[in-house]
Design an enzyme around this catalytic site. Structure first.
Site, PDB file in Angstrom:
ATOM      1  N   PHE A   5     -21.290  -3.959  -4.976  1.00 34.96           N
ATOM      2  CA  PHE A   5     -22.352  -2.957  -4.986  1.00 34.96           C
ATOM      3  C   PHE A   5     -21.964  -1.894  -3.944  1.00 34.96           C
ATOM      4  CE2 PHE A   5     -25.406  -3.854  -8.297  1.00 34.96           C
ATOM      5  CZ  PHE A   5     -24.703  -4.877  -8.910  1.00 34.96           C
TER       6      PHE A   5
ATOM      7  N   ASP B 139       0.875  -1.176   0.000  1.00 33.37           N
ATOM      8  CA  ASP B 139       0.000   0.000   0.000  1.00 33.37           C
ATOM      9  C   ASP B 139       0.911   1.225   0.000  1.00 33.37           C
ATOM     10  OD1 ASP B 139      -1.985   2.069   0.863  1.00 33.37           O
ATOM     11  OD2 ASP B 139      -3.255   0.331   1.242  1.00 33.37           O
TER      12      ASP B 139
ATOM     13  N   LYS C 253     -12.595   0.938 -14.301  1.00 32.70           N
ATOM     14  CA  LYS C 253     -13.000  -0.423 -13.919  1.00 32.70           C
ATOM     15  C   LYS C 253     -13.431  -1.209 -15.158  1.00 32.70           C
ATOM     16  CE  LYS C 253     -12.377   0.010  -9.448  1.00 32.70           C
ATOM     17  NZ  LYS C 253     -11.217  -0.609  -8.802  1.00 32.70           N
TER      18      LYS C 253
ATOM     19  N   TYR D 117     -13.608   7.273 -13.276  1.00 36.75           N
ATOM     20  CA  TYR D 117     -13.343   6.191 -12.322  1.00 36.75           C
ATOM     21  C   TYR D 117     -14.011   4.903 -12.798  1.00 36.75           C
ATOM     22  CZ  TYR D 117     -14.212   3.067  -8.432  1.00 36.75           C
ATOM     23  OH  TYR D 117     -14.311   1.940  -7.662  1.00 36.75           O
TER      24      TYR D 117
ATOM     25  N   PHE E  29      -6.734  -4.426  -4.531  1.00 40.75           N
ATOM     26  CA  PHE E  29      -7.638  -3.334  -4.142  1.00 40.75           C
ATOM     27  C   PHE E  29      -7.057  -1.957  -4.481  1.00 40.75           C
ATOM     28  CE2 PHE E  29      -8.535  -6.571  -0.797  1.00 40.75           C
ATOM     29  CZ  PHE E  29      -9.905  -6.685  -0.953  1.00 40.75           C
TER      30      PHE E  29
ATOM     31  N   SER F  26     -16.631  -2.899  -9.783  1.00 40.78           N
ATOM     32  CA  SER F  26     -17.662  -2.110  -9.110  1.00 40.78           C
ATOM     33  C   SER F  26     -18.965  -2.175  -9.889  1.00 40.78           C
ATOM     34  CB  SER F  26     -17.170  -0.661  -9.055  1.00 40.78           C
ATOM     35  OG  SER F  26     -18.206   0.208  -8.709  1.00 40.78           O
TER      36      SER F  26
END
Ligand code: NAD
Ligand code: WQD
Length: 396
Positions: free
Chosen positions: A226, A36, A178, A174, A105, A149
Site C-alpha cells: 500500500f 542495482d 505491475k 506504471y 525491487f 502495488s
C-alpha cells in the site's frame, strides 16, 4: 534451509524499500547480493546499511553477527547492473552460485512519468523482469518475491480491499506494468508445474538418461504494497527521492526542512469524511519484514513439496486522509507546515485501504509500527539528512 545458509539476490537493493530490506535480511541471518543500476539511488545507502548492521551487532548479546566487521563490499556484494542487461545478470548468477532466491525491487515507479514515457516503463519493468526471470530459470533459481502495488486494484469496488478484488483497472502505465508482471509471474509458475510433471514422467521412463534430478517448479510471492512511508528509526537511512518528490510524505518532509515552500493538497472534494483521499500508510521497516516473511513462507511450503504463486496485501488495514497525514506529521515536527488545496491529481482514487488479514494469517506478518512512529522516524531522517544521502555531515 535456515536463513543463515541462504543468499538472497536483491535487485534494486540500493533504493528506498530495497535498502531497508537488505538490512532486515542481514539482521535475520540471510546473506545478500545486490544488483542495482543506481538510476534512482546511490551506493551510499549500502554504506548506511553496513553501518547500521554494525550498530545492531555491537548492541547484540548473541554471536550471530560475527560478519559485522567485514568491509561493506564483502558483507554486501554489489553489482552495478541494469536488469535490461541479460548477460550482466547472468554473470552475477555465475559469480554467485550460492544465490537461492531473488527479491525483485528494481524498476521505475513514478506514476506521472509513466504516462509521459510509457515505453520506457514497459521496457524496464516488463522486459527487465522477463530477462531476470529467464536468467533465474537458466540458473535454477526459482524462488522470487516481487514488488507489486496497491495500484493494481485501480478504483476498487470495496474497502478494505481483499486480494480477490479485480486487478484489471489500474490507472497508469506504471500500474499496468505491475498488473502484467503479476500475470507473467503466475503464468511462469503454472507452466513450471506442468513442465515438472512431464519431466517426472520422463524420469520414470528413462531414469538412466538423467544424471541429476532437477526441480523445475517455481515459487513466487507477489507483495502488493500500500503506501510505504517513514524511515529507519536511527535516522541514518531513509527515502532519498531524486528531484521534487511525487509522493505525499517525502514532499511534506521536504517542506519541513525548507527545501520546498508548501504542500499542495490534491483535491478536497472526494467522497470521504474530510474530502481528501484516504490511503493505507505502512512503515518501511514493517514492509521490509514482509519480505523476510514471504521468503520464510516459500521455504516452509517447498519443504512440504508445495510450489506456486500467491499475492498478498501489505498494509495496516487503517486508512488515513491527506489532512490526517498533515496533522500527524505536524505533530512530529512540532509546528504547522504550510499547505494549500489545489485541483485533483489525475488518476487518484478516493480510497485505497488494505485488508491485510491474508498476510497476517499466511505470512505470519503484521504491520507493528504506529502512524506517530512513522512520522517521527521520517522527520528524524529528513532533519538529519536534509539533502538525503548527499548531505554533508560535519566530522566530530
Ligand atoms: P526506488 O526507486 O527507491 O528503488 C528502485 C531501485 O531500482 C533503485 O535503486 C533504482 O536505482 C533501481 N533500478 C531502477 N531501474 C533499474 C534497472 N533498469 N536496473 C537495475 N536497477 C534499477 O523505489 P522503491 O520505492 O524502493 O520501490 C521498490 C519497488 O517497489 C519498485 O518496484 C516499486 O515499483 C515498488 N513499489 C513501490 C512503492 C512506493 O511507494 N515506494 C509502492 C508500491 C510498489
Ligand atoms: C497519497 C495521497 C494524493 C502528493 C503512489 C502510487 C502507488 C504506490 C504508492 C508505487 C493522494 C495526495 C500527494 C502531494 C497530495 N507507488 N498528495 N499532494 O498516489 O496513493 O500512491 O505511491 O507503486 O502506485 O500511485 O501516493 O503519496 O503520491 O499520494 O495531496 O504533493 O496524497 O493525492 O491522495 P499514491 P502519494
Amino acid at each position: 534451509m535456515s536463513p543463515s545458509k541462504q543468499t538472497i539476490l536483491v535487485t534494486g537493493g540500493c533504493g528506498y524499500i530495497g535498502s531497508h530490506t537488505v538490512l532486515r535480511l542481514l539482521e535475520t541471518g540471510y546473506k545478500v547480493v545486490v544488483v542495482d543500476n543506481l538510476s534512482n539511488s546511490s551506493y551510499e545507502s549500502l554504506r548506511r546499511v553496513h553501518k547500521l548492521y554494525g550498530i545492531t551487532a555491537a548492541s547484540s548479546s548473541t554471536s550471530n553477527f560475527e560478519d559485522a566487521s567485514l568491509p561493506v563490499e564483502t558483507l554486501i556484494p554489489f553489482h552495478q547492473v541494469d536488469i535490461l542487461d541479460r548477460e550482466g545478470l547472468a554473470k552475477v548468477f555465475e559469480f554467485h552460485p550460492e544465490i537461492s532466491a531473488v527479491i525483485h525491487f528494481a524498476g521505475r515507479k513514478a506514476v506521472g512519468e509513466s504516462g509521459r514515457i510509457p515505453l520506457d516503463y514497459y521496457n524496464v519493468n516488463i522486459s527487465g523482469t522477463v530477462n531476470l526471470l529467464q536468467v533465474m530459470d537458466e540458473f535454477h533459481v526459482r524462488k522470487i518475491v516481487f514488488s507489486s502495488s496497491a495500484t493494481v486494484y485501480g478504483d476498487p469496488p470495496r474497502i478494505p480491499i481483499p486480494e480477490e478484488s479485480p486487478i484489471v483497472a489500474s490507472m497508469s502505465p506504471y500500474g499496468r506494468t505491475k498488473v502484467f508482471l503479476e500475470h507473467i509471474i503466475k503464468d511462469l509458475c503454472v507452466s513450471s508445474a506442468v513442465k515438472q510433471q512431464e519431466y517426472l514422467k520422463e524420469l520414470e521412463v528413462h531414469p538412466k538418461d538423467h544424471k541429476k534430478v532437477y526441480n523445475y517448479e517455481w515459487s513466487a510471492v507477489l507483495l502488493r504494497y500500500f503506501n510505504p512511508a517513514g524511515a529507519h528509526p536511527s535516522g541514518i537511512m531513509g527515502e532519498d527521492p531524486q528531484g521534487i518528490p511525487n509522493n505525499l510524505m517525502p514532499f511534506l518532509a521536504q517542506v519541513a526542512v525548507g527545501n520546498l515552500e508548501k504542500l499542495s493538497v490534491f483535491g478536497n472534494d472526494y467522497p470521504t469524511a474530510d474530502g481528501t483521499c484516504i490511503r493505507d500508510y505502512l512503515h518501511v521497516v514493517d514492509l521490509a519484514q514482509g519480505h523476510v516473511a514471504a521468503l520464510e513462507k516459500m521455504d516452509k511450503e517447498q519443504a512440504a513439496g508445495t510450489y506456486g504463486c500467491k499475492a498478498y496485501n501489505l498494509g495496516t488495514g487503517t486508512g488515513y486522509s491527506v489532512f490526517d497525514m498533515i496533522k500527524a506529521f505536524n505533530k512530529a515536527v512540532g509546528r504547522e507546515l504550510p499547505h494549500v488545496v489545489t485541483a485533483r491529481r489525475p488518476g487518484d482514487v478516493p480510497n485505497l485501504t488494505a485488508d491485510p488479514r491474508l498476510a497476517n494469517r499466511e505470512l505470519n506478518w503484521k504491520a507493528e509500527k504506529s502512524l506517530d512512529e512513522m512520522c517521527a522516524d521520517l522527520w528524524r531522517w529528513q532533519r538529519n539528512n536534509p539533502y538525503g544521502y548527499n548531505t554533508v555531515h560535519e566530522k566530530n
